[in-house]
Design a protein around this motif. Structure first.
Motif, PDB file in Angstrom:
ATOM      1  N   GLY A 106    -103.427 -19.594  -7.364  1.00 42.85           N
ATOM      2  CA  GLY A 106    -102.420 -19.568  -6.281  1.00 42.85           C
ATOM      3  C   GLY A 106    -102.317 -18.206  -5.632  1.00 42.85           C
ATOM      4  O   GLY A 106    -102.970 -17.302  -5.668  1.00 42.85           O
ATOM      5  N   THR A 108     -99.232 -15.607  -3.964  1.00 45.66           N
ATOM      6  CA  THR A 108     -97.780 -15.115  -4.106  1.00 45.66           C
ATOM      7  C   THR A 108     -97.343 -14.104  -2.839  1.00 45.66           C
ATOM      8  O   THR A 108     -98.282 -13.191  -2.839  1.00 45.66           O
ATOM      9  CB  THR A 108     -97.725 -14.564  -5.501  1.00 45.66           C
ATOM     10  OG1 THR A 108     -96.171 -14.357  -5.579  1.00 45.66           O
ATOM     11  CG2 THR A 108     -98.315 -13.446  -5.858  1.00 45.66           C
ATOM     12  N   VAL A 115     -97.349 -20.180  -4.259  1.00 43.57           N
ATOM     13  CA  VAL A 115     -98.069 -21.717  -4.194  1.00 43.57           C
ATOM     14  C   VAL A 115     -99.105 -21.531  -5.139  1.00 43.57           C
ATOM     15  O   VAL A 115     -99.941 -20.752  -5.099  1.00 43.57           O
ATOM     16  CB  VAL A 115     -98.482 -22.024  -2.906  1.00 43.57           C
ATOM     17  CG1 VAL A 115     -99.202 -23.417  -2.844  1.00 43.57           C
ATOM     18  CG2 VAL A 115     -97.397 -22.098  -1.826  1.00 43.57           C
ATOM     19  N   GLU A 160     -97.364 -26.583  -6.541  1.00 40.67           N
ATOM     20  CA  GLU A 160     -96.175 -26.287  -6.854  1.00 40.67           C
ATOM     21  C   GLU A 160     -95.897 -25.142  -6.291  1.00 40.67           C
ATOM     22  O   GLU A 160     -96.798 -24.157  -5.978  1.00 40.67           O
ATOM     23  CB  GLU A 160     -96.082 -26.075  -8.323  1.00 40.67           C
ATOM     24  CG  GLU A 160     -94.732 -25.623  -8.829  1.00 40.67           C
ATOM     25  CD  GLU A 160     -94.498 -25.921 -10.241  1.00 40.67           C
ATOM     26  OE1 GLU A 160     -93.361 -25.978 -10.856  1.00 40.67           O
ATOM     27  OE2 GLU A 160     -95.474 -26.379 -11.021  1.00 40.67           O
ATOM     28  N   TRP A 161     -94.747 -24.959  -5.646  1.00 41.49           N
ATOM     29  CA  TRP A 161     -94.162 -23.962  -5.042  1.00 41.49           C
ATOM     30  C   TRP A 161     -93.137 -23.482  -5.617  1.00 41.49           C
ATOM     31  O   TRP A 161     -92.008 -24.101  -6.073  1.00 41.49           O
ATOM     32  CB  TRP A 161     -93.782 -24.292  -3.258  1.00 41.49           C
ATOM     33  CG  TRP A 161     -93.061 -23.120  -2.610  1.00 41.49           C
ATOM     34  CD1 TRP A 161     -93.662 -21.868  -2.248  1.00 41.49           C
ATOM     35  CD2 TRP A 161     -91.437 -22.972  -2.463  1.00 41.49           C
ATOM     36  NE1 TRP A 161     -92.369 -21.346  -1.808  1.00 41.49           N
ATOM     37  CE2 TRP A 161     -91.278 -22.110  -1.785  1.00 41.49           C
ATOM     38  CE3 TRP A 161     -90.329 -24.135  -2.825  1.00 41.49           C
ATOM     39  CZ2 TRP A 161     -90.248 -21.427  -1.295  1.00 41.49           C
ATOM     40  CZ3 TRP A 161     -89.193 -23.755  -2.221  1.00 41.49           C
ATOM     41  CH2 TRP A 161     -89.130 -22.494  -1.538  1.00 41.49           C
ATOM     42  N   SER A 163     -90.161 -20.358  -5.092  1.00 36.23           N
ATOM     43  CA  SER A 163     -89.388 -19.511  -4.076  1.00 36.23           C
ATOM     44  C   SER A 163     -89.061 -18.087  -4.736  1.00 36.23           C
ATOM     45  O   SER A 163     -89.167 -17.879  -5.934  1.00 36.23           O
ATOM     46  CB  SER A 163     -88.080 -20.020  -3.810  1.00 36.23           C
ATOM     47  OG  SER A 163     -86.931 -19.888  -4.680  1.00 36.23           O
ATOM     48  N   GLN A 172     -87.979 -24.583  -6.972  1.00 37.40           N
ATOM     49  CA  GLN A 172     -89.215 -24.747  -7.276  1.00 37.40           C
ATOM     50  C   GLN A 172     -89.452 -26.373  -7.027  1.00 37.40           C
ATOM     51  O   GLN A 172     -88.803 -27.160  -7.026  1.00 37.40           O
ATOM     52  CB  GLN A 172     -89.662 -24.747  -8.694  1.00 37.40           C
ATOM     53  CG  GLN A 172     -90.014 -23.329  -9.344  1.00 37.40           C
ATOM     54  CD  GLN A 172     -90.551 -23.194 -10.683  1.00 37.40           C
ATOM     55  OE1 GLN A 172     -90.431 -22.243 -11.326  1.00 37.40           O
ATOM     56  NE2 GLN A 172     -91.476 -24.070 -10.948  1.00 37.40           N
TER      57      GLN A 172
END
Length: 378
Positions: A106, A108, A115, A160-161, A163, A172
């Motif tokens: 992902g 960041t 993500v 998935e995200w 914060s 999340q």
């Protein structure tokens, strides 16, 4: 025993720096946990007593690697590969998957969050479970882990995200693609969770939906989630069309004393292809108190009550105690025990006691699990 996501004891790790340019820094970190013990179980499989080796009494046994590469601006590429294993026989967990715990890549950013794409834990496990007594011992979990309290389910095909921290608030979101041709929703999962934390107070809540497979387009059980049907508590509902789980938890730190409470409500929803017709519901409430006696020693007690309704009428009352002593920052020894009494019907017949997330069917209305063990982080 299911696999834990995190623990309160800090994990020491060994980092290896890879080649770096003037514009980017790259690193890979190897890490892991070994946790093993001896368990005594009163009432196991219809027998009055059992002694057995018990891996993962506090933390899931795992090893893995995580990496980061700084990109333009403040953005970085990240990855994680993590495997679960059994130290008593050397076998892999998660049905023999090499990286069955986590496998994702992902981006960041400190302002936009992260993500991640791949196999991951759900937002409730990451944000809500850590506020509960699950941060200490698996014996404190919901009977049979029917609400994924202890992370029985990891998730495939996840986007998935996570914060950034906004003044103590983190969030999340997760969506998992089912991947079934002709049925977009078949096997999909989605979840959201949020947590607020300050120096003394932690509050968290979340919701999760798991589609258990459209029986017209795929076999029931073809889903992005691992199985949560691991004991007699909920095995009668393995043919459920979907599972919905809502959870809320909180704790407060009074000096060396932490008091906490949690509640969950779970639904196992049937359809025409299910072997049951009424939506099965589980309501669970729990409380705990943890006392940090010294910096290297703490104790914890808790109570857990679960009531099922809809298709069954079971009740489970559970009392737990535990102690943990740190030999160093990376090594600790512990002891934990739980007693549970079950009554009513579980959908298959008389309800069986199943302490926490250990998924050992008692074959009786009561069960005691007592464990002593040792854990080492590297």
């Amino acid at each position: 025993m299911t696999m834990k996501i995190t623990r309160m004891t800090s994990i020491a790790s060994i980092s290896f720096a890879f080649a770096a340019s003037a514009h980017a820094q790259s690193s890979v970190t190897l890490y892991g946990t070994l946790d093993d013990g001896i368990a005594y179980i009163h009432n196991s499989g219809g027998q009055s007593s059992q002694w057995k080796m018990n891996p993962g009494g506090m933390s899931g046994n795992s090893w893995g690697m995580t990496g980061r590469e700084d990109l333009a601006g403040s953005v970085a590429a990240i990855f994680k590969l993590e495997s679960n294993d059994n130290p008593n026989n050397g076998t892999l967990g998660n049905n023999g998957r090499m990286f069955g715990a986590k496998a994702y890549v992902g981006l960041t950013s400190p302002t936009l969050g992260a993500v991640m794409l791949g196999r991951q834990n759900d937002p409730l496990s990451m944000l809500v479970s850590n506020v509960t007594a699950d941060s200490y011992f698996g014996t404190f979990a919901t009977p049979g882990d029917v609400d994924n309290y202890d992370g029985s389910m990891n998730f495939d095909n996840a986007v998935e995200w996570a914060s950034p921290n906004w003044g103590g608030v983190t969030m999340q979101l997760m969506y998992c693609l089912g991947g079934v041709a002709g049925a977009t929703g078949s096997g999909q999962s989605y979840a959201a969770a949020a947590r607020y934390s300050n120096e003394h107070l932690n509050l968290a809540t979340g919701f999760m939906h798991v589609d258990n497979g459209n029986a017209v387009y795929s076999e029931r059980g073809t889903t992005t989630a691992d199985s949560v049907f691991n004991s007699a508590v909920n095995s009668a509902y393995e043919s459920a069309r979907s599972i919905n789980i809502a959870r809320v938890a909180g704790n407060y730190l009074f000096g060396s004393l932490t008091l906490g409470a949690a509640f969950s409500y779970s639904q196992y929803v049937p359809d025409a292809s299910s072997t049951f017709s009424d939506t099965e519901k589980y309501a669970n409430g729990s409380v705990f108190a943890s006392w940090q006696v010294k910096p290297d020693f703490y104790t914890i007690v808790g109570y857990n009550y679960t009531k099922s309704s809809g298709d069954s009428s079971a009740k489970y009352s559970q009392v737990n105690v535990g102690i943990d002593y740190l030999l160093s920052k990376r090594t600790d020894v512990y002891a934990t025990s739980g007693y549970q009494h079950a009554s009513g019907q579980n959908g298959l017949g008389q309800a069986q006691a199943v302490v926490g997330s250990y998924a050992v069917n008692s074959g009786a209305s009561s069960q005691i699990v007592a464990i002593v063990g040792m854990r080492h982080h590297f």
